[in-house]
Write a protein that holds these residues in place. Structure first.
Motif, short mmCIF file in Angstrom:
data_model
loop_
_atom_site.label_atom_id
_atom_site.label_comp_id
_atom_site.label_asym_id
_atom_site.label_seq_id
_atom_site.Cartn_x
_atom_site.Cartn_y
_atom_site.Cartn_z
N LYS A 1 -11.61 22.76 54.41
CA LYS A 1 -11.17 23.62 53.30
C LYS A 1 -12.20 23.60 52.18
N ASN A 2 -12.06 24.53 51.26
CA ASN A 2 -13.04 24.65 50.17
C ASN A 2 -13.14 23.40 49.31
N ASP A 3 -12.04 22.66 49.17
CA ASP A 3 -12.10 21.48 48.30
C ASP A 3 -12.97 20.37 48.89
N ALA A 4 -13.37 20.52 50.17
CA ALA A 4 -14.28 19.55 50.77
C ALA A 4 -15.66 19.60 50.13
N ILE B 1 -17.75 27.20 40.76
CA ILE B 1 -18.58 27.73 41.84
C ILE B 1 -17.73 28.08 43.06
N ILE B 2 -16.81 27.19 43.41
CA ILE B 2 -15.96 27.41 44.59
C ILE B 2 -14.97 28.54 44.38
N GLU B 3 -14.43 28.64 43.16
CA GLU B 3 -13.50 29.74 42.86
C GLU B 3 -14.20 31.09 42.98
N LYS B 4 -15.41 31.18 42.44
CA LYS B 4 -16.18 32.43 42.53
C LYS B 4 -16.55 32.73 43.98
N PHE B 5 -16.91 31.70 44.72
CA PHE B 5 -17.25 31.84 46.13
C PHE B 5 -16.08 32.44 46.91
N LYS B 6 -14.89 31.92 46.71
CA LYS B 6 -13.70 32.42 47.42
C LYS B 6 -13.38 33.85 47.02
N ALA B 7 -13.54 34.16 45.73
CA ALA B 7 -13.23 35.51 45.26
C ALA B 7 -14.15 36.55 45.90
N ILE B 8 -15.40 36.17 46.15
CA ILE B 8 -16.37 37.11 46.72
C ILE B 8 -16.27 37.16 48.24
N THR B 9 -16.24 36.00 48.88
CA THR B 9 -16.31 35.96 50.35
C THR B 9 -14.95 36.04 51.03
N GLY B 10 -13.90 35.62 50.31
CA GLY B 10 -12.57 35.57 50.91
C GLY B 10 -12.32 34.30 51.69
N ILE B 11 -13.31 33.42 51.79
CA ILE B 11 -13.19 32.22 52.62
C ILE B 11 -12.43 31.12 51.88
N ILE C 1 -15.72 44.32 62.39
CA ILE C 1 -17.01 44.14 61.74
C ILE C 1 -17.32 42.66 61.60
N HIS C 2 -18.60 42.32 61.67
CA HIS C 2 -19.04 40.93 61.52
C HIS C 2 -18.42 40.30 60.27
N GLN C 3 -17.80 39.15 60.45
CA GLN C 3 -17.10 38.48 59.36
C GLN C 3 -18.09 37.65 58.53
N ALA C 4 -18.79 38.33 57.62
CA ALA C 4 -19.84 37.69 56.83
C ALA C 4 -19.39 37.43 55.40
N ASN C 5 -18.64 38.37 54.85
CA ASN C 5 -18.28 38.35 53.44
C ASN C 5 -17.22 39.42 53.23
N GLU C 6 -16.04 39.04 52.76
CA GLU C 6 -14.94 40.00 52.65
C GLU C 6 -15.30 41.18 51.77
N LYS C 7 -15.86 40.93 50.58
CA LYS C 7 -16.19 42.01 49.66
C LYS C 7 -17.25 42.94 50.28
N MET C 8 -18.23 42.34 50.96
CA MET C 8 -19.27 43.15 51.60
C MET C 8 -18.69 44.02 52.70
N ASP C 9 -17.83 43.44 53.53
CA ASP C 9 -17.22 44.22 54.62
C ASP C 9 -16.36 45.35 54.07
N GLU C 10 -15.63 45.10 53.01
CA GLU C 10 -14.82 46.14 52.38
C GLU C 10 -15.70 47.26 51.85
N ALA C 11 -16.84 46.89 51.24
CA ALA C 11 -17.76 47.90 50.71
C ALA C 11 -18.39 48.72 51.83
N ILE C 12 -18.72 48.06 52.95
CA ILE C 12 -19.30 48.77 54.09
C ILE C 12 -18.32 49.81 54.63
N ILE C 13 -17.08 49.40 54.83
CA ILE C 13 -16.08 50.30 55.38
C ILE C 13 -15.82 51.48 54.43
#
Length: 352
Positions: free
Chosen positions: A18-21, A42-52, A268-280
């Motif tokens: 998990k992210n808290d690791a 950093i982790i909060e921003k990371f999750k908001a952008i990537t969805g991970i 679509i390749h699961q790289a980054n949620e925001k990026m995939d949404e923008a691509i679609i």
């Protein structure tokens, strides 16, 4: 001649991280300087952008070829074929077999050969080879397998995508939180009852884009100076993908003769949620359309970015009902698309 996927399988590692690791990690800039933010931010921003929120790491005793073998066993069983009838085994990866605690990747013999060995296939005419094509490697392997079958050089092919990226990440690089492990596999054959690959498109951009993903030393000067890790220029990759992946998808769809309204799902390749949404969004904009509801299955939230494994593992999850909000019926048209190191982009239009 209908050439399609007759069997699918995947292996999802059991270690959930998990992210808290990452809260105790000392993240640094590439020059070794410290970020001006706490890890919680950093982790909060990371999750908001990537969805991970979490990702899967391979068990220490398993290497990439082992993950591929486990996925391959499931795909062969799902297809109901005799493994001795396979003409090709194509294994897409980027770093070979990685052993925890060692700094070298192992590709001798090839991972495809290792899988053939583990499958106990005796037929010497079953040709096994690897493909290194960045994250789009599995899709490119499917394209190659289709060409072999269409040309008469093969009747049945096994295409695997596997990676253990957790063993090649710099713990001092915040991008390390993106990467994960896993494997997916598919059997392709000429079969009137199967689905059908309608079209494909592949591109390589190797001028200023060539080193958007690269190998380099740790961000920390305290780490071994001879060890190299996976690195990326995230902002440039994001911009590149948002421009070029929608174009490749549109090129592929136009070649297929299928209309945009017939597309039921996009894998679509699961790289980054925001990026995939923008691509679609940009893809549908090409056709003057809004993105339909529920068109894009996602697994990145729980599985992270396992590179070549993301598309086949996502497909396996949908076909096995593990994402209940998504389903495929015979005759449905889907698009597979990916982007990654090279910089490579590809897409397939497929009718189930």
């Amino acid at each position: 001649m209908k050439i399609g996927i007759t069997g699918i399988g995947s292996y999802i590692p059991t270690i959930v991280t998990k992210n808290d690791a990452f809260l105790e990690h000392q993240f640094m800039e590439t020059d070794g300087s410290s970020f001006g933010q706490e890890n919680t931010v950093i982790i909060e921003k990371f999750k908001a952008i990537t969805g991970i929120a979490e990702r899967r790491y391979a068990e220490p005793e398993l290497k990439t070829s082992d993950l591929g073998y486990l996925a391959a066993e499931k795909a062969i069983a799902n297809a109901g074929i005799d493994r001795e009838e396979l003409d090709y085994i194509i294994f897409a990866h980027n770093f070979g077999d990685l052993t925890p605690g060692k700094i070298q990747g192992d590709t001798l013999p090839s991972l495809a050969t290792r899988v053939k060995h583990l499958l106990k296939i005796k037929n010497p005419k079953c040709v096994a080879y690897d493909i290194i094509f960045g994250c789009p490697g599995w899709i490119e392997g499917v394209i190659q397998a289709t060409a072999f079958i269409k040309s008469g050089m093969a009747q049945k092919c096994l295409v695997i995508g596997g990676e253990t990226l957790s063993r090649i990440i710099d713990p001092h690089d915040r991008d390390s939180m993106i990467f994960s492990d896993g494997a997916g596999a598919a059997v392709l054959e000429a079969n009137p009852a199967s689905g059908e690959i309608l079209s494909h498109a592949s591109m390589t951009f190797a001028n200023e884009e060539a080193y958007y993903l690269y190998f380099d030393k740790s961000n920390s000067s305290g780490c071994c100076k001879d060890t190299r890790y996976i690195k990326m220029q995230g902002r440039k990759i994001y911009e590149f993908a948002c421009i070029n992946v929608p174009k490749a998808m549109a090129t592929c769809l136009d070649k297929s003769g299928v209309g945009i309204d017939e597309v039921k799902k996009i894998f679509i390749h699961q790289a980054n949620e925001k990026m995939d949404e923008a691509i679609i969004k940009r893809f549908y904009k090409i056709y003057g359309k809004e993105v339909p509801e529920n068109v894009m299955p996602m697994s990145i939230h729980e599985l992270g970015n396992s590179s070549v494994a993301t598309v086949p593992t996502l497909l396996d999850k949908v076909l096995n009902g593990e994402l209940p909000e998504h389903e495929l019926k015979k005759g449905d048209v889907v698009i597979f698309a990916s982007v990654g190191a090279g910089m490579n982009v590809n897409a397939i239009v497929y009718r189930y």
